[in-house]
Structures are given as structure tokens and as C-alpha cells.
Design a protein around this motif. Structure first.
Motif, PDB file in Angstrom:
ATOM      1  N   LEU A  29      81.501  50.444  15.474  1.00 32.83           N
ATOM      2  CA  LEU A  29      80.482  49.411  15.255  1.00 32.83           C
ATOM      3  C   LEU A  29      80.481  48.467  16.453  1.00 32.83           C
ATOM      4  CD1 LEU A  29      81.348  48.636  11.530  1.00 32.83           C
ATOM      5  CD2 LEU A  29      79.603  50.192  12.388  1.00 32.83           C
ATOM      6  N   ASN A  30      79.475  48.607  17.301  1.00 29.41           N
ATOM      7  CA  ASN A  30      79.430  47.809  18.519  1.00 29.41           C
ATOM      8  C   ASN A  30      78.008  47.661  19.012  1.00 29.41           C
ATOM      9  OD1 ASN A  30      80.131  46.479  20.904  1.00 29.41           O
ATOM     10  ND2 ASN A  30      80.430  48.392  22.003  1.00 29.41           N
ATOM     11  N   PRO A  31      77.443  46.467  19.012  1.00 24.57           N
ATOM     12  CA  PRO A  31      78.066  45.253  18.508  1.00 24.57           C
ATOM     13  C   PRO A  31      77.968  45.167  16.994  1.00 24.57           C
ATOM     14  CG  PRO A  31      75.873  44.760  19.261  1.00 24.57           C
ATOM     15  CD  PRO A  31      76.098  46.212  19.559  1.00 24.57           C
ATOM     16  N   ILE A  32      78.664  44.197  16.439  1.00 24.74           N
ATOM     17  CA  ILE A  32      78.569  43.887  15.021  1.00 24.74           C
ATOM     18  C   ILE A  32      78.405  42.383  14.893  1.00 24.74           C
ATOM     19  CG2 ILE A  32      81.097  43.766  14.764  1.00 24.74           C
ATOM     20  CD1 ILE A  32      80.652  44.897  11.897  1.00 24.74           C
ATOM     21  N   GLY A  33      77.627  41.962  13.934  1.00 17.97           N
ATOM     22  CA  GLY A  33      77.373  40.531  13.842  1.00 17.97           C
ATOM     23  C   GLY A  33      76.654  40.138  12.583  1.00 17.97           C
ATOM     24  N   VAL A  46      72.550  35.124  14.252  1.00 14.09           N
ATOM     25  CA  VAL A  46      73.468  34.003  14.135  1.00 14.09           C
ATOM     26  C   VAL A  46      74.602  34.153  15.134  1.00 14.09           C
ATOM     27  CG1 VAL A  46      75.057  32.764  12.626  1.00 14.09           C
ATOM     28  CG2 VAL A  46      72.918  33.692  11.697  1.00 14.09           C
ATOM     29  N   ALA A  47      75.273  35.300  15.093  1.00 14.94           N
ATOM     30  CA  ALA A  47      76.416  35.531  15.978  1.00 14.94           C
ATOM     31  C   ALA A  47      76.680  37.023  16.048  1.00 14.94           C
ATOM     32  CB  ALA A  47      77.661  34.802  15.478  1.00 14.94           C
ATOM     33  N   ALA A  48      77.253  37.455  17.171  1.00 14.91           N
ATOM     34  CA  ALA A  48      77.608  38.856  17.344  1.00 14.91           C
ATOM     35  C   ALA A  48      78.874  38.953  18.178  1.00 14.91           C
ATOM     36  CB  ALA A  48      76.478  39.629  18.014  1.00 14.91           C
ATOM     37  N   ILE A  49      79.596  40.039  17.979  1.00 11.89           N
ATOM     38  CA  ILE A  49      80.795  40.298  18.765  1.00 11.89           C
ATOM     39  C   ILE A  49      80.707  41.716  19.298  1.00 11.89           C
ATOM     40  CG2 ILE A  49      82.150  40.983  16.729  1.00 11.89           C
ATOM     41  CD1 ILE A  49      84.576  39.595  18.099  1.00 11.89           C
ATOM     42  N   TYR A  50      81.106  41.883  20.563  1.00 11.95           N
ATOM     43  CA  TYR A  50      80.970  43.161  21.254  1.00 11.95           C
ATOM     44  C   TYR A  50      82.324  43.848  21.376  1.00 11.95           C
ATOM     45  CZ  TYR A  50      76.308  41.470  22.176  1.00 11.95           C
ATOM     46  OH  TYR A  50      75.020  41.022  22.017  1.00 11.95           O
ATOM     47  N   GLY A  51      82.269  45.097  21.842  1.00 20.75           N
ATOM     48  CA  GLY A  51      83.488  45.892  21.923  1.00 20.75           C
ATOM     49  C   GLY A  51      84.570  45.289  22.789  1.00 20.75           C
ATOM     50  N   ASP A  52      84.170  44.513  23.808  1.00 15.27           N
ATOM     51  CA  ASP A  52      85.156  43.867  24.674  1.00 15.27           C
ATOM     52  C   ASP A  52      85.539  42.484  24.152  1.00 15.27           C
ATOM     53  OD1 ASP A  52      82.800  42.819  27.305  1.00 15.27           O
ATOM     54  OD2 ASP A  52      82.854  42.481  25.146  1.00 15.27           O
ATOM     55  N   ASN A  73      95.809  47.144   7.360  1.00 13.76           N
ATOM     56  CA  ASN A  73      95.985  48.543   6.941  1.00 13.76           C
ATOM     57  C   ASN A  73      94.927  49.445   7.547  1.00 13.76           C
ATOM     58  OD1 ASN A  73      98.236  47.921   5.351  1.00 13.76           O
ATOM     59  ND2 ASN A  73      96.948  47.428   3.585  1.00 13.76           N
ATOM     60  N   SER A  74      94.670  49.248   8.852  1.00 11.55           N
ATOM     61  CA  SER A  74      93.726  50.049   9.637  1.00 11.55           C
ATOM     62  C   SER A  74      92.280  49.847   9.226  1.00 11.55           C
ATOM     63  CB  SER A  74      94.067  51.543   9.553  1.00 11.55           C
ATOM     64  OG  SER A  74      95.366  51.773  10.041  1.00 11.55           O
ATOM     65  N   LYS A  75      92.031  48.882   8.348  1.00  9.32           N
ATOM     66  CA  LYS A  75      90.662  48.604   7.954  1.00  9.32           C
ATOM     67  C   LYS A  75      90.214  47.310   8.636  1.00  9.32           C
ATOM     68  CE  LYS A  75      87.564  48.453   3.980  1.00  9.32           C
ATOM     69  NZ  LYS A  75      86.801  49.611   4.449  1.00  9.32           N
ATOM     70  N   ALA A  76      89.120  47.395   9.376  1.00 12.47           N
ATOM     71  CA  ALA A  76      88.619  46.239  10.115  1.00 12.47           C
ATOM     72  C   ALA A  76      87.638  45.445   9.256  1.00 12.47           C
ATOM     73  CB  ALA A  76      87.923  46.695  11.389  1.00 12.47           C
ATOM     74  N   THR A  77      87.728  44.142   9.378  1.00 10.47           N
ATOM     75  CA  THR A  77      86.831  43.243   8.673  1.00 10.47           C
ATOM     76  C   THR A  77      86.246  42.252   9.670  1.00 10.47           C
ATOM     77  OG1 THR A  77      88.136  43.416   6.644  1.00 10.47           O
ATOM     78  CG2 THR A  77      86.594  41.573   6.791  1.00 10.47           C
ATOM     79  N   LEU A  78      84.957  42.021   9.550  1.00 11.47           N
ATOM     80  CA  LEU A  78      84.284  41.025  10.376  1.00 11.47           C
ATOM     81  C   LEU A  78      84.178  39.736   9.576  1.00 11.47           C
ATOM     82  CD1 LEU A  78      82.576  40.480  13.000  1.00 11.47           C
ATOM     83  CD2 LEU A  78      80.586  40.947  11.552  1.00 11.47           C
ATOM     84  N   HIS A  79      84.443  38.616  10.222  1.00 10.93           N
ATOM     85  CA  HIS A  79      84.363  37.323   9.543  1.00 10.93           C
ATOM     86  C   HIS A  79      83.421  36.379  10.287  1.00 10.93           C
ATOM     87  CE1 HIS A  79      87.896  38.403   7.155  1.00 10.93           C
ATOM     88  NE2 HIS A  79      88.479  38.782   8.278  1.00 10.93           N
ATOM     89  N   LEU A  80      82.866  35.463   9.547  1.00  5.01           N
ATOM     90  CA  LEU A  80      82.102  34.374  10.147  1.00  5.01           C
ATOM     91  C   LEU A  80      82.574  33.087   9.486  1.00  5.01           C
ATOM     92  CD1 LEU A  80      79.759  33.651  12.124  1.00  5.01           C
ATOM     93  CD2 LEU A  80      78.277  33.589  10.096  1.00  5.01           C
ATOM     94  N   ASP A  81      83.316  32.297  10.213  1.00  2.12           N
ATOM     95  CA  ASP A  81      83.741  30.995   9.722  1.00  2.12           C
ATOM     96  C   ASP A  81      82.651  29.984  10.029  1.00  2.12           C
ATOM     97  OD1 ASP A  81      87.384  30.967  10.205  1.00  2.12           O
ATOM     98  OD2 ASP A  81      86.094  31.708   8.589  1.00  2.12           O
ATOM     99  N   TYR A  94      73.053  38.337   6.626  1.00  6.59           N
ATOM    100  CA  TYR A  94      73.199  39.787   6.667  1.00  6.59           C
ATOM    101  C   TYR A  94      74.187  40.185   7.751  1.00  6.59           C
ATOM    102  CZ  TYR A  94      68.809  39.811   4.011  1.00  6.59           C
ATOM    103  OH  TYR A  94      67.831  39.614   3.068  1.00  6.59           O
ATOM    104  N   CYS A  95      75.105  41.046   7.377  1.00  6.31           N
ATOM    105  CA  CYS A  95      75.985  41.675   8.353  1.00  6.31           C
ATOM    106  C   CYS A  95      75.249  42.895   8.906  1.00  6.31           C
ATOM    107  CB  CYS A  95      77.270  42.098   7.654  1.00  6.31           C
ATOM    108  SG  CYS A  95      78.446  42.953   8.684  1.00  6.31           S
ATOM    109  N   ASN A  96      75.318  43.112  10.211  1.00 11.51           N
ATOM    110  CA  ASN A  96      74.651  44.279  10.777  1.00 11.51           C
ATOM    111  C   ASN A  96      75.426  44.792  11.978  1.00 11.51           C
ATOM    112  OD1 ASN A  96      73.439  41.891  12.364  1.00 11.51           O
ATOM    113  ND2 ASN A  96      72.782  43.672  13.526  1.00 11.51           N
ATOM    114  N   ALA A  97      75.195  46.036  12.333  1.00 17.02           N
ATOM    115  CA  ALA A  97      75.927  46.637  13.446  1.00 17.02           C
ATOM    116  C   ALA A  97      75.147  47.795  14.036  1.00 17.02           C
ATOM    117  CB  ALA A  97      77.295  47.120  12.974  1.00 17.02           C
ATOM    118  N   ARG A  98      75.484  48.087  15.265  1.00 17.90           N
ATOM    119  CA  ARG A  98      75.025  49.304  15.926  1.00 17.90           C
ATOM    120  C   ARG A  98      76.138  50.309  15.735  1.00 17.90           C
ATOM    121  NH1 ARG A  98      70.186  51.374  17.167  1.00 17.90           N
ATOM    122  NH2 ARG A  98      70.184  52.534  19.121  1.00 17.90           N
ATOM    123  N   ALA A  99      75.846  51.375  15.017  1.00 19.12           N
ATOM    124  CA  ALA A  99      76.898  52.282  14.576  1.00 19.12           C
ATOM    125  C   ALA A  99      76.810  53.621  15.277  1.00 19.12           C
ATOM    126  CB  ALA A  99      76.806  52.470  13.062  1.00 19.12           C
TER     127      ALA A  99
END
Length: 121
Positions: A29-33, A46-52, A73-81, A94-99
Motif C-alpha cells: 500500500l503506497n501511498p496510503i492516507g 487530509v494526509a498521506a504517507i509514502y513508502g519512504d 505481529n506483522s500486521k500494519a496499521t495506519l493511524h491519524l492522530d 476515508y482511509c485509502n491507498a494505492r495497492a
């Protein structure tokens, strides 16, 4: 394929954390936001985070919102504080990503179901 959670009702000045996980943990998932859609308005980034791990924020949330990832436990979670919330932050988020799958050039956009954030004045 994305599951968002953490929305709710909060008073102005308060804080909330949104979280998002992917049903298929093998997806890249890159980017995800996060996008949001205020009542009667268009959906906006609102916000996005990239692979780097670089991040991007809407001007309206800079300094108040923080996007980051965690792994458990190898499961990734995206957060927005979200802090110092304002009534103008009221929206469905809405959470969204390029998959895509690793090793494949095929990419597609995926979206979560949306979570309501309401900020009262």
C-alpha cells in the motif's frame, strides 16, 4: 479491503485517533492516507504517507494532525492522530491507498468504508 475505525463525537479542542488496516496483509500500500468529505462538500485529501515514510498534509490540518504507521505481529496499521479539533474538521473520513502485490506492476485504488468524525462547538 480497508477497515477504518476510531471516529466519534468530540468537543472543539479535543482529540481523536483514527486507525486503518488492510484485510489482505500481503498487499503493498503506497501511498496510503486519509481523505475526508465534509457535509455538502467534495472529498479532499487530509494526509498521506509514502513508502519512504515522507508525509503530506492538507494546509488546514498541518500542525494538528499526524499520520503514521505501526506494526504489530506483522500486521500494519495506519493511524491519524487528530488534535485541536475544530468544527470544520467534521466529516466522514476515508482511509485509502494505492495497492498492488509485490513483484507485480498492476496497481489499483482501494478505499475503506468511512468513519464519521463530528466536532461540536
Amino acid at each position: 479491503q480497508l477497515q477504518a475505525s476510531g471516529g466519534g463525537l468530540v468537543q472543539a479542542g479535543g482529540s481523536l485517533r483514527l486507525s486503518c488496516t488492510a484485510a489482505d496483509s500481503t498487499l503493498s500500500l503506497n501511498p496510503i492516507g486519509w481523505h475526508r468529505q465534509p457535509p455538502g462538500k467534495q472529498r479532499e485529501l487530509v494526509a498521506a504517507i509514502y513508502g519512504d515514510d515522507t508525509t503530506e498534509y492538507a494546509d488546514s490540518v498541518k500542525g494538528r494532525f499526524t499520520i503514521f504507521r505501526s506494526t504489530n505481529n506483522s500486521k500494519a496499521t495506519l493511524h491519524l492522530d487528530m488534535t485541536s479539533l475544530k468544527p470544520d474538521d467534521t466529516a466522514v473520513y476515508y482511509c485509502n491507498a494505492r495497492a498492488g502485490y509485490p513483484g507485480s506492476a498492476l496497481r489499483w485504488d482501494i478505499w475503506g468504508q468511512g468513519t464519521q468524525v463530528t466536532v461540536s462547538s
